[in-house]
Motif scaffolding. Sequence first.
Motif, PDB file in Angstrom:
ATOM      1  N   THR A   5     -18.575 -48.051  60.332  1.00 45.20           N
ATOM      2  CA  THR A   5     -18.206 -48.964  59.254  1.00 45.20           C
ATOM      3  C   THR A   5     -17.978 -50.366  59.792  1.00 45.20           C
ATOM      4  O   THR A   5     -17.194 -50.561  60.718  1.00 45.20           O
ATOM      5  CB  THR A   5     -16.925 -48.482  58.542  1.00 45.20           C
ATOM      6  N   THR A   7     -16.794 -53.841  58.179  1.00 43.53           N
ATOM      7  CA  THR A   7     -16.201 -54.266  56.915  1.00 43.53           C
ATOM      8  C   THR A   7     -16.691 -55.625  56.427  1.00 43.53           C
ATOM      9  O   THR A   7     -16.679 -55.892  55.229  1.00 43.53           O
ATOM     10  CB  THR A   7     -14.677 -54.298  57.028  1.00 43.53           C
ATOM     11  N   GLU A   8     -17.116 -56.480  57.341  1.00 41.95           N
ATOM     12  CA  GLU A   8     -17.567 -57.808  56.922  1.00 41.95           C
ATOM     13  C   GLU A   8     -19.082 -57.854  56.850  1.00 41.95           C
ATOM     14  O   GLU A   8     -19.759 -57.574  57.823  1.00 41.95           O
ATOM     15  CB  GLU A   8     -17.101 -58.909  57.899  1.00 41.95           C
TER      16      GLU A   8
END
Lengths: 114, 114
Positions: A5, A7-8
């Motif tokens: 993952t 996130t940005e």
Amino acid sequence: GDSVTQTEGLVTLTKGLPVMLNCTYQTTYSPFLFWYVQHLNEAPKLLLKSSTDNKRTEHQGFYATLHKSSSSFHLQKSSVQLSDSALYFCALSDLGTNTGKLTFGDGTVLTVKP
Amino acid sequence: GPKVLQIPSHQIIDMGQMVTLNCDPVSNHLYFYWYKQILGQQMEFLVNFYNGKVMEKSKLFKDQFSVERPDGSYFTLKIQPTALEDSAVYFCASSLARDYAEQFFGPGTRLTVL
């Protein structure tokens, strides 16, 4: 199965500022973590990698520390340059795959402005 | 540094036709990979090839897909017949070893199926 993952999706910074790109992962096995960078119209290239818990790895001014306790491998740089503008992928491999295949995050586009 | 070449860089074909994507891996590498990236999505593992055999394939590697590397020449990905959902950028990669080894990527072939 394995997952990564980031996130940005997009990070925009002014030259000279610090940056941290987040990467967390999930795997059942002992992990190998990688950061790849892809400049426009070029092939992805390895930036740095780690399999050692709590040991900082560095390359070309970028650094990251694998923390198995938090399943994280965040990429950092203390002062970004215009040439750092690119797409950054976090990727995971592990001993469970038996083939070395990589599982990628969605990628983060870093744009550095003057 | 070592480079992986991919031919062609772009390919446009009609649905139902056959297409072959070619990869010229780093000369002394032993492990070969194909990854697929649909626009705006993460890069996903398709298949890994070693010693003349498929080692692992993902769910994305449909029955219409095949890979080979005859006599140490190009490492190829063939799709027959193609479908609209095969439109993507296909990246080839090669590595000298399996676990924790740097994978060298090509610049990708952009396949458009009409």
